[in-house]
Design an enzyme around this catalytic site. Sequence first.
Site, PDB file in Angstrom:
ATOM      1  N   GLY A  74      56.019 -48.172 148.955  1.00 40.94           N
ATOM      2  CA  GLY A  74      54.718 -47.535 149.124  1.00 40.94           C
ATOM      3  C   GLY A  74      54.822 -46.181 149.818  1.00 40.94           C
ATOM      4  O   GLY A  74      54.149 -45.222 149.426  1.00 40.94           O
ATOM      5  N   SER A  75      55.674 -46.096 150.843  1.00 38.56           N
ATOM      6  CA  SER A  75      55.794 -44.832 151.579  1.00 38.56           C
ATOM      7  C   SER A  75      56.311 -43.737 150.656  1.00 38.56           C
ATOM      8  O   SER A  75      55.808 -42.607 150.680  1.00 38.56           O
ATOM      9  CB  SER A  75      56.749 -44.989 152.771  1.00 38.56           C
ATOM     10  OG  SER A  75      56.270 -45.973 153.649  1.00 38.56           O
ATOM     11  N   ASN A 154      44.719 -51.202 155.433  1.00 40.46           N
ATOM     12  CA  ASN A 154      45.677 -52.243 155.803  1.00 40.46           C
ATOM     13  C   ASN A 154      45.335 -52.939 157.109  1.00 40.46           C
ATOM     14  O   ASN A 154      45.760 -54.057 157.337  1.00 40.46           O
ATOM     15  CB  ASN A 154      47.092 -51.655 155.888  1.00 40.46           C
ATOM     16  CG  ASN A 154      47.141 -50.341 156.630  1.00 40.46           C
ATOM     17  OD1 ASN A 154      46.433 -49.395 156.291  1.00 40.46           O
ATOM     18  ND2 ASN A 154      47.962 -50.275 157.659  1.00 40.46           N
ATOM     19  N   GLN A 182      47.549 -51.987 149.622  1.00 36.56           N
ATOM     20  CA  GLN A 182      46.910 -53.256 150.012  1.00 36.56           C
ATOM     21  C   GLN A 182      46.011 -53.814 148.918  1.00 36.56           C
ATOM     22  O   GLN A 182      45.726 -55.008 148.904  1.00 36.56           O
ATOM     23  CB  GLN A 182      46.092 -53.072 151.292  1.00 36.56           C
ATOM     24  CG  GLN A 182      46.928 -52.833 152.539  1.00 36.56           C
ATOM     25  CD  GLN A 182      47.802 -54.016 152.928  1.00 36.56           C
ATOM     26  OE1 GLN A 182      47.505 -55.168 152.620  1.00 36.56           O
ATOM     27  NE2 GLN A 182      48.908 -53.736 153.595  1.00 36.56           N
ATOM     28  N   SER A 202      53.298 -51.128 146.389  1.00 40.30           N
ATOM     29  CA  SER A 202      54.560 -51.552 147.003  1.00 40.30           C
ATOM     30  C   SER A 202      54.837 -53.015 146.689  1.00 40.30           C
ATOM     31  O   SER A 202      53.967 -53.872 146.865  1.00 40.30           O
ATOM     32  CB  SER A 202      54.455 -51.355 148.518  1.00 40.30           C
ATOM     33  OG  SER A 202      55.536 -51.982 149.164  1.00 40.30           O
ATOM     34  N   HIS A 204      56.753 -55.382 148.108  1.00 38.13           N
ATOM     35  CA  HIS A 204      56.849 -56.448 149.118  1.00 38.13           C
ATOM     36  C   HIS A 204      55.503 -56.870 149.676  1.00 38.13           C
ATOM     37  O   HIS A 204      55.423 -57.819 150.462  1.00 38.13           O
ATOM     38  CB  HIS A 204      57.820 -56.050 150.241  1.00 38.13           C
ATOM     39  CG  HIS A 204      57.306 -55.059 151.229  1.00 38.13           C
ATOM     40  ND1 HIS A 204      56.840 -55.433 152.463  1.00 38.13           N
ATOM     41  CD2 HIS A 204      57.184 -53.711 151.181  1.00 38.13           C
ATOM     42  CE1 HIS A 204      56.464 -54.347 153.138  1.00 38.13           C
ATOM     43  NE2 HIS A 204      56.666 -53.279 152.377  1.00 38.13           N
ATOM     44  N   THR A 240      70.226 -43.743 139.552  1.00 42.73           N
ATOM     45  CA  THR A 240      70.369 -44.974 138.777  1.00 42.73           C
ATOM     46  C   THR A 240      69.343 -45.995 139.248  1.00 42.73           C
ATOM     47  O   THR A 240      69.160 -46.203 140.452  1.00 42.73           O
ATOM     48  CB  THR A 240      71.804 -45.517 138.923  1.00 42.73           C
ATOM     49  OG1 THR A 240      72.690 -44.509 138.447  1.00 42.73           O
ATOM     50  CG2 THR A 240      71.997 -46.800 138.126  1.00 42.73           C
ATOM     51  N   CYS A 328      53.456 -50.756 162.361  1.00 37.24           N
ATOM     52  CA  CYS A 328      54.114 -49.538 162.843  1.00 37.24           C
ATOM     53  C   CYS A 328      53.681 -49.189 164.255  1.00 37.24           C
ATOM     54  O   CYS A 328      54.365 -48.456 164.945  1.00 37.24           O
ATOM     55  CB  CYS A 328      53.780 -48.369 161.916  1.00 37.24           C
ATOM     56  SG  CYS A 328      53.598 -48.863 160.218  1.00 37.24           S
TER      57      CYS A 328
HETATM   58  C1  PLP Z   1      52.686 -51.199 153.723  1.00 36.22           C
HETATM   59  C2  PLP Z   1      51.875 -50.013 153.386  1.00 36.22           C
HETATM   60  C3  PLP Z   1      52.482 -48.802 153.013  1.00 36.22           C
HETATM   61  C4  PLP Z   1      53.980 -48.622 153.025  1.00 36.22           C
HETATM   62  O1  PLP Z   1      54.628 -49.364 152.022  1.00 36.22           O
HETATM   63  P1  PLP Z   1      56.217 -49.609 152.135  1.00 36.22           P
HETATM   64  O2  PLP Z   1      56.577 -50.229 150.826  1.00 36.22           O
HETATM   65  O3  PLP Z   1      56.408 -50.543 153.286  1.00 36.22           O
HETATM   66  O4  PLP Z   1      56.855 -48.282 152.331  1.00 36.22           O
HETATM   67  C5  PLP Z   1      51.677 -47.740 152.665  1.00 36.22           C
HETATM   68  N1  PLP Z   1      50.324 -47.849 152.663  1.00 36.22           N
HETATM   69  C6  PLP Z   1      49.705 -48.994 153.016  1.00 36.22           C
HETATM   70  C7  PLP Z   1      48.219 -49.058 152.964  1.00 36.22           C
HETATM   71  C8  PLP Z   1      50.451 -50.108 153.396  1.00 36.22           C
HETATM   72  O5  PLP Z   1      49.826 -51.225 153.745  1.00 36.22           O
END
Ligand code: PLP
Length: 395
Positions: A74-75, A154, A182, A202, A204, A240, A328
């Site tokens: 996500g980042s 989030n 989210q 993202s 995970h 890759t 964080c």
């Molecule tokens: C978790 C999150 C991210 C970051 O995602 P990662 O895959 O952990 O880098 C970005 N934005 C929101 C709203 C999130 O909840």
Amino acid sequence: MIDNKIIYLDHAATTALDSRVLSEMLPFFGEKFGNPSSVYTFASGNREAVNNSRRIIAETLGAKPSEIYFTAGGSESDNWAIKGAAFANRDKGKHIITTKIEHHAVLHTTEYLSEQGFDITYLDVDENGIISLYDLKQAIRPDTILISVMFANNEIGSIQPINEIGEIAKEHNILFHTDAVQAYAQLPIDVNDLNIDMLSASGHKFNGPKGTGFLYIKNGTKIDNFIHGGQQERGKRAGTENVPGIVGIGKAAFLAHESMSGRIQNETELRDYIIDNILLKIPYARLNGHRTKRLPNNVNFSFQFIEGESLLILLDMAGICASSGSACTSGSTDPSHVLTALGLPNEVARGSLRLTLGAENTKEEIDFVINQIIKNVEQLRNSSPQYEDYNRRSI
Ligand SMILES: *Cc1c(COP(=O)(O)O)cnc(C)c1O
């Protein structure tokens, strides 16, 4: 803890890898190691697996496979969307509109851009964590090139009026990016209905592997390439491919969308059950975020006269995994920027607790958790001088 099992209520921080996702990934860590770019038959299965994931994810959004770009999370997707659109469109203007309650992946990116000469407007939110469309329209200037507003928050779960924001952006010919990390796989999303140009997600956060993600980029969007190198991801994001990860995020996206409507119903019921019980049984408690325009799996409370961190430790001792804000910011005692943006005084914001549900949570677990919260809030308040003071004064 029930039967010695941890009760996991921190699904906004991360989720467990679904065992069906793991089995789908495993061969690609082993015998199926080919490079998707190679021409021989041995590698064609890897190419096919990557394309298959791209097709699955495109379908979940009403997008085309050529509009899905795999990233490392996500980042990265947020960084790419915002920096890529900013630098590609700087001839047109240098003004960007976002909100005060974005994830740091967005806020720290716009701070960086502001050092690079871009001008950023941070929209306020109301006491429920929702932006005003009037404010948004007022903020638009002739040199505005990008609007970035998260789909759902989030920390407090509030859902923004994405449909209206998309319309406003389109009307003014401004690119619209949404951090949907989210919201994706929690809510149905159609990028065309909503006029979204770029969308971050993202893996995970929906039972896929960590370090995987994607950015939807509408065909025709002017955006810089993010990683320079080979021709992977149509030359926009070289390197890759993370084949096991891409297979995993595709499978997780498929499973999450297959189970979505049932999950929304179950989680919404549990969510409302927690909200009703906590607000009824604990005095001086506040629900943070909108009562109904919120993610089905999110609750966030502020309890006056206590420290959220202390409550977390007591809940941890009972085997409950929860959060006092975004992962964080844990470790620091400053209230989160999101709770501050709601207008909460520091001492209220600091007594906050976030629980985020997942498909595996049961009513039995939730009853146990509600009782633990009631008991521990009471215990903390009984040893709080401020609470004693307050009670003495109000007698
Ligand atoms: C978790 C999150 C991210 C970051 O995602 P990662 O895959 O952990 O880098 C970005 N934005 C929101 C709203 C999130 O909840």
